[in-house]
Design a protein around this motif. Structure first.
Motif, PDB file in Angstrom:
ATOM      1  N   GLU A 219       0.811  -1.217   0.000  1.00  0.00           N
ATOM      2  CA  GLU A 219       0.000   0.000   0.000  1.00  0.00           C
ATOM      3  C   GLU A 219       0.852   1.277   0.000  1.00  0.00           C
ATOM      4  N   ILE A 220       2.160   1.110   0.091  1.00  0.00           N
ATOM      5  CA  ILE A 220       3.073   2.265   0.145  1.00  0.00           C
ATOM      6  C   ILE A 220       3.598   2.557  -1.256  1.00  0.00           C
ATOM      7  N   ILE A 221       3.206   3.720  -1.788  1.00  0.00           N
ATOM      8  CA  ILE A 221       3.662   4.133  -3.123  1.00  0.00           C
ATOM      9  C   ILE A 221       4.656   5.272  -2.944  1.00  0.00           C
ATOM     10  N   PHE A 222       5.830   5.112  -3.531  1.00  0.00           N
ATOM     11  CA  PHE A 222       6.798   6.203  -3.477  1.00  0.00           C
ATOM     12  C   PHE A 222       6.543   7.184  -4.617  1.00  0.00           C
ATOM     13  N   THR A 223       6.579   8.467  -4.243  1.00  0.00           N
ATOM     14  CA  THR A 223       6.390   9.561  -5.208  1.00  0.00           C
ATOM     15  C   THR A 223       7.559  10.525  -5.035  1.00  0.00           C
ATOM     16  N   GLY A 224       7.523  11.638  -5.744  1.00  0.00           N
ATOM     17  CA  GLY A 224       8.602  12.615  -5.605  1.00  0.00           C
ATOM     18  C   GLY A 224       8.479  13.448  -4.336  1.00  0.00           C
ATOM     19  N   ASN A 225       7.256  13.669  -3.902  1.00  0.00           N
ATOM     20  CA  ASN A 225       6.965  14.511  -2.739  1.00  0.00           C
ATOM     21  C   ASN A 225       5.455  14.451  -2.501  1.00  0.00           C
ATOM     22  N   SER A 226       4.936  15.258  -1.594  1.00  0.00           N
ATOM     23  CA  SER A 226       3.481  15.261  -1.357  1.00  0.00           C
ATOM     24  C   SER A 226       2.736  15.737  -2.593  1.00  0.00           C
TER      25      SER A 226
ATOM     26  N   ALA B 175       2.283  12.964  -4.843  1.00  0.00           N
ATOM     27  CA  ALA B 175       1.292  12.021  -4.321  1.00  0.00           C
ATOM     28  C   ALA B 175      -0.124  12.521  -4.605  1.00  0.00           C
ATOM     29  N   ILE B 176      -0.349  13.810  -4.381  1.00  0.00           N
ATOM     30  CA  ILE B 176      -1.698  14.360  -4.565  1.00  0.00           C
ATOM     31  C   ILE B 176      -2.059  14.386  -6.052  1.00  0.00           C
ATOM     32  N   ASN B 177      -1.099  14.717  -6.892  1.00  0.00           N
ATOM     33  CA  ASN B 177      -1.365  14.683  -8.332  1.00  0.00           C
ATOM     34  C   ASN B 177      -1.663  13.262  -8.808  1.00  0.00           C
ATOM     35  N   LEU B 178      -0.937  12.292  -8.256  1.00  0.00           N
ATOM     36  CA  LEU B 178      -1.219  10.894  -8.600  1.00  0.00           C
ATOM     37  C   LEU B 178      -2.665  10.553  -8.235  1.00  0.00           C
TER      38      LEU B 178
ATOM     39  N   VAL C  40      -4.552  23.071  -6.230  1.00  0.00           N
ATOM     40  CA  VAL C  40      -4.430  23.139  -7.693  1.00  0.00           C
ATOM     41  C   VAL C  40      -4.708  21.802  -8.401  1.00  0.00           C
ATOM     42  N   PRO C  41      -4.204  20.656  -7.902  1.00  0.00           N
ATOM     43  CA  PRO C  41      -4.517  19.391  -8.612  1.00  0.00           C
ATOM     44  C   PRO C  41      -6.018  19.127  -8.689  1.00  0.00           C
ATOM     45  N   TRP C  42      -6.756  19.585  -7.681  1.00  0.00           N
ATOM     46  CA  TRP C  42      -8.212  19.362  -7.667  1.00  0.00           C
ATOM     47  C   TRP C  42      -8.920  20.333  -8.591  1.00  0.00           C
ATOM     48  N   GLN C  43      -8.358  21.536  -8.728  1.00  0.00           N
ATOM     49  CA  GLN C  43      -8.916  22.465  -9.727  1.00  0.00           C
ATOM     50  C   GLN C  43      -8.707  21.913 -11.131  1.00  0.00           C
ATOM     51  N   MET C  44      -7.540  21.312 -11.355  1.00  0.00           N
ATOM     52  CA  MET C  44      -7.267  20.718 -12.669  1.00  0.00           C
ATOM     53  C   MET C  44      -8.222  19.561 -12.925  1.00  0.00           C
ATOM     54  N   LEU C  45      -8.490  18.776 -11.885  1.00  0.00           N
ATOM     55  CA  LEU C  45      -9.449  17.674 -12.024  1.00  0.00           C
ATOM     56  C   LEU C  45     -10.845  18.219 -12.320  1.00  0.00           C
TER      57      LEU C  45
ATOM     58  N   PRO D 239      -6.452   3.190 -12.068  1.00  0.00           N
ATOM     59  CA  PRO D 239      -5.531   3.025 -13.192  1.00  0.00           C
ATOM     60  C   PRO D 239      -4.205   3.720 -12.885  1.00  0.00           C
ATOM     61  N   PRO D 240      -3.151   3.398 -13.646  1.00  0.00           N
ATOM     62  CA  PRO D 240      -1.851   4.037 -13.390  1.00  0.00           C
ATOM     63  C   PRO D 240      -1.908   5.535 -13.649  1.00  0.00           C
ATOM     64  N   PHE D 241      -0.896   6.226 -13.151  1.00  0.00           N
ATOM     65  CA  PHE D 241      -0.743   7.665 -13.386  1.00  0.00           C
ATOM     66  C   PHE D 241       0.200   7.859 -14.570  1.00  0.00           C
TER      67      PHE D 241
END
Lengths: 152, 406
Positions: free
Chosen positions: B86-93, B96-99, B127-132, B247-249
């Motif tokens: 369940e642990i996904i590594f990302t570049g930063n928070s 993670a939120i964009n994913l 911002v990621p939620w505005q884009m969504l 689905p994948p990012f």
């Protein structure tokens, strides 16, 4: 305690910061523009009234920002009075050289209180923001301009 | 009790001087300093044990893969995840939120559904939620805060009442006000209306033990560099069944089980979400940071920081002309303030000349600044290594700055 910052926060800067002399919107103007540094939040709006000859007759501004950006706008208003757009750009060029390097061969005396800005690298963009807005107004740029992002 | 002298000795940078004055680092909420074990683990990996991971058949690759995957185990233990996958590594928070906004927002949510965020979010959780919203027909709803800087729970619940909310994406601790949000209650309310909950734990995990199962969360993210680890690595945790349905990012190497020109099959989680060579050295550094924090212990960290925060609120509250923003009951070591007659940038410059590092500006939270009726603030934030003496130095210096400008 703050003797070492008196070069930047000198008497003129502190006095003008407390009580700017030229901060006002112009009711009648020919050109206007906005400057916005989104990273730090400083904003400035500039209005210019031009004489028939094309030189700057009057400049007004409203600024929301630190002491350096407000005082820079206030001193700018005095320095550019009577200047043509070309002369204003030349003055900005030498002003920018002064706040970036500390050297200013032909700077207006009125801008000298900001000569120590070059020692405070993160504050250079504060001093240049109102100038960017003024030049944008003279050039008829409608989009908001910035002095952030590497170019001061 | 924590052994503050020993901890400070572990952070080499704290021995630096700024213009001849000892560094007083009060900007840990932007990015924390690194203890020697983190630095050494990263150097050791590069000097002795480095190759690409998950693909090599040689000794170096196998050992490096092991070290990197140990970081996943360390994160799973840190937040009490049920399953290391369940642990996904990302570049930063932000990553993670964009994913999540992409893979859950576009991949699972349906147009017409809504996402709820709060008024005190970092731009990375706006911002990621505005884009969504703009790309996928998702409504964005904003949960208000009270004047004290706490989430308005009644208003929050009202936003969920129509059952259209698919996801609540909310901070666990404000990077401006230091307020915690009531995570368990948020989850209880959201789940009652059929919404999932993601916490941005970038600040909270630095100061408090996080148990994602006890909170009742569905997703939780944080970044390594605020937790005394390196930049370039962050974490998205999600419940397995939710991650499986997403689905994948990004597409690329490492995230597939097979590829042909006609079609590709995705790998299982977490690899489905980890396209490309990851931040290997940084993963190893993050593990060392987690080990460090765990060795000190969250009980000790929380006690130390609670005492520091109380001390700071009292000392700063006594500086003439100083206003502290927010007065949440449940708050931690992040304090924003304004000083009458002095712009926060000028305050920060004068503090800097005394060796004191604070942040000034809008703290990547412009909507919150507007809500608070300010353009910018100065912010002092504390870490595991902050001392009461440093806070005294800050308060004394602010008093003198006030005199300087008046």
């Amino acid at each position: 305690m703050f003797d070492d910052v008196r070069d930047l926060y000198n008497k003129t800067i502190l006095e003008r910061g407390r009580k700017p002399l030229h901060m006002r919107a112009l009711a009648a103007f020919d050109v206007t523009a906005k400057g916005d540094n989104p990273m730090c939040g400083d904003r400035v709006e500039v209005w210019v009234k031009l004489a028939e000859s094309g030189v700057i007759a009057e400049t007004g501004y409203k600024a929301r920002g630190c002491e350096i950006s407000v005082v820079s706008a206030d001193l700018m208003v005095e320095a550019v009075a009577g200047h043509s757009p070309a002369a204003t750009k030349a003055l900005f060029s030498s002003f920018r050289q002064m706040v970036e390097t500390g050297i200013c061969a032909d700077c207006d005396e009125a801008l000298q209180p900001l000569s120590a800005v070059h020692k405070y690298k993160s504050r250079i963009k504060c001093a240049t923001l109102p100038w960017h807005a003024l030049i944008a107004a003279l050039d008829g740029t409608t989009a908001s301009v910035s002095s952030e992002g590497g170019s001061t | 009790m924590i052994d503050l002298a020993r901890i400070r000795a572990d952070f080499p940078i704290l021995g630096e001087t700024i213009r001849g004055k000892p560094l007083v680092f009060l900007d840990s909420a932007a990015s924390a300093q690194k203890p020697r074990p983190v630095i050494q683990a990263m150097v050791h990996a590069m000097e002795h044990q480095y190759a690409n991971i998950h693909r090599g058949l040689h000794w170096m690759s196998e050992r490096t893969t092991e070290a990197y995957e140990e970081a996943r185990d360390a994160v799973a233990a840190l937040i009490n995840a049920n399953d290391r996958h369940e642990i996904i590594f990302t570049g930063n928070s932000t990553g993670a939120i964009n994913l999540l906004a992409h893979s859950y927002g576009r991949g699972v949510m349906k147009p017409g559904q809504a996402v709820v965020i709060s008024e005190m979010e970092h731009h990375s959780n706006i911002v990621p939620w505005q884009m969504l919203r703009d790309a996928h027909g998702i409504e964005l709803r904003i949960a208000p805060i009270t004047d004290a800087g706490e989430l308005d729970l009644a208003a929050f619940e009202a936003l969920l009442a129509d059952g259209k909310v698919g996801l609540v994406a909310i901070t666990h601790m404000s990077n401006v006000l230091g307020s915690y949000t009531p995570a368990e209650r948020i989850c209880t309310i959201a789940h009652a209306y059929g919404a999932k909950v993601m916490f941005d734990g970038s600040q909270a995990i630095v100061h408090r033990r996080i148990d994602v199962q006890a909170l009742g969360a569905d997703f939780y993210c944080f970044t390594g560099h605020k937790l005394y680890g390196p930049t370039g690595i962050g974490v998205l945790w999600g419940r397995r069944e939710l991650l499986d349905a997403m689905p994948p990012f990004m597409g690329g190497g490492d995230m597939i089980s097979s590829v042909s020109f006609e079609a590709s099959k995705w790998a299982e989680v977490p690899h489905k979400f980890e396209a490309g060579t990851p931040a290997i050295i940084e993963g190893i550094g993050l593990k060392a940071a987690i080990d460090y924090v765990q060795a000190v212990g969250y009980d000790a960290i929380a006690a130390h920081e609670a005492a520091l925060t109380d001390h700071a609120l009292a000392r700063l509250g006594n500086v003439e002309g100083l206003t502290i923003l927010g007065r949440a009951q449940d708050r931690g070591g992040v304090i924003s303030f304004t000083l009458a007659g002095a712009h926060p940038h000028d305050v920060a410059t004068l503090l800097d000349r005394q060796g004191i590092a604070v942040r000034a500006g809008h703290h990547c939270a412009e909507p919150l600044m507007r809500r608070l009726g300010v353009d910018s603030t100065a912010r002092a934030s504390f870490g595991i290594y902050t001392t009461a003496g440093e806070i005294d130095t800050l308060a004394d210096t602010l008093g003198k700055i006030r005199e300087f400008f008046t």
